[in-house]
Write an enzyme that holds these catalytic residues in place. Structure first.
Site, PDB file in Angstrom:
ATOM      1  N   SER A 135       0.832  -1.217   0.163  1.00  0.00           N
ATOM      2  CA  SER A 135      -0.060  -0.229   0.370  1.00  0.00           C
ATOM      3  C   SER A 135       1.192   1.286   0.029  1.00  0.00           C
ATOM      4  O   SER A 135       2.219   1.080   1.029  1.00  0.00           O
ATOM      5  CB  SER A 135      -0.995   0.164   1.209  1.00  0.00           C
ATOM      6  OG  SER A 135      -1.735   0.860   1.512  1.00  0.00           O
ATOM      7  N   TYR A 148      -1.343  -0.769  10.608  1.00  0.00           N
ATOM      8  CA  TYR A 148      -1.379  -1.172   9.678  1.00  0.00           C
ATOM      9  C   TYR A 148       0.313  -0.547   8.374  1.00  0.00           C
ATOM     10  O   TYR A 148       1.005  -1.443   7.444  1.00  0.00           O
ATOM     11  CB  TYR A 148      -2.787  -0.379   8.817  1.00  0.00           C
ATOM     12  CG  TYR A 148      -3.101  -0.461   7.288  1.00  0.00           C
ATOM     13  CD1 TYR A 148      -4.027  -2.131   6.757  1.00  0.00           C
ATOM     14  CD2 TYR A 148      -2.676   0.516   6.000  1.00  0.00           C
ATOM     15  CE1 TYR A 148      -3.784  -1.829   5.714  1.00  0.00           C
ATOM     16  CE2 TYR A 148      -2.279   0.126   4.669  1.00  0.00           C
ATOM     17  CZ  TYR A 148      -3.509  -1.180   4.601  1.00  0.00           C
ATOM     18  OH  TYR A 148      -4.157  -1.682   3.542  1.00  0.00           O
TER      19      TYR A 148
END
Length: 262
Positions: A135, A148
């Site tokens: 990501s 995350y």
């Protein structure tokens, strides 16, 4: 038919980007194997693609070993691993529980590590490749998402290590770093913004989070799948250890100059 005769394992293949990758590899002639913990979404994608469904936890060694054995028994080889499973790990560090942190590690990093480790012997034999879904959170830090963000940074480090260690044995490993993508998981986050800012729709929330993105919109899962499938194909035969951003140019923006923009 660039994947004709090739077998691809996709972790987290029941929804979002994983499902889009499954559809594209199927269209390009490949054998698709969907690995995930939730049976119903896997079966829905399999109904479209004819994919093989293997309910398994990609972070669990025994579960992943069994899945890999089943794939080799059915298809004879493993040529592509798309380590797509992930998510979770949001919240302020100061109040993040041990359970939330450990879940972030397991769902993002352990799924990639365990699936890669178990597939590697077969990928070496087939001179195959791995695509790790990271990501742009693996390149930058968003607010209140330490779990995350940290794990996506770690996923990129894992991909680089695999590229370095197994490139001489013919196994390429690359990372794809999407920005905002219109998936069910992102929709949930957009709903938070709808409620926070009194917006009228999820579409308005997507417009808000991409207002400073040069292309001015989120990606679709299909757009990300094209990047993944390119890296997994023979067209990318000399690409190893790369980080491909699919973010509409978000990572090119110099944040301190936003005040000068119209």
């Amino acid at each position: 038919m660039r994947f004709s005769g090739k077998t691809a394992i996709i972790t987290g293949g029941g929804t979002g980007i994983g499902a889009a990758v499954a559809r594209q590899i199927h269209l390009d002639g490949g054998n698709v194997v969907l690995v995930g913990r939730r049976l119903e979404p896997l079966q829905a994608v399999a109904a479209e693609t004819g994919a093989t469904v293997l309910p398994a936890d990609a972070a669990d060694t025994a579960s992943m070993k069994a899945a890999v054995t089943a794939v080799v028994e059915k298809f004879g080889s493993i040529d592509i691993l798309v380590a797509n499973a992930g998510g979770h790990g949001v919240g302020p560090t100061i109040s993040m529980s041990d359970d939330t942190w450990e879940q972030a590690v397991r769902l993002n990093l352990n799924t990639a590590f365990v699936s890669a480790r178990e597939c590697l012997p077969h990928l070496i034999t087939s001179r195959g490749n791995i695509v790790v879904l990271a990501s742009i959170a693996g390149l930058f830090a968003g607010p209140d998402a330490a779990g995350y963000v940290t794990m996506k940074h770690a996923c990129i480090g894992l991909a680089k290590s695999l590229a370095r260690d197994y490139g001489r044995q013919g196994v390429r490993t690359n990372s794809v770093c999407p920005g905002w993508v219109t998936t069910a998981m992102a929709d949930e986050q957009m709903q938070v913004l709808v409620e926070k800012h009194g917006l009228n729709s999820i579409e308005e929330a997507y417009a808000l989070v991409t207002k400073d993105v040069p292309l001015g919109r989120p990606a679709t899962p299909e757009e990300v799948s094209h990047a993944v499938c390119f890296l997994a194909s023979a067209e990318a035969a000399m690409i190893n250890g790369a980080i491909l951003t699919v973010d509409g140019g978000a990572s090119t923006v110099d944040l301190p100059t936003l005040a000068f923009a119209n």
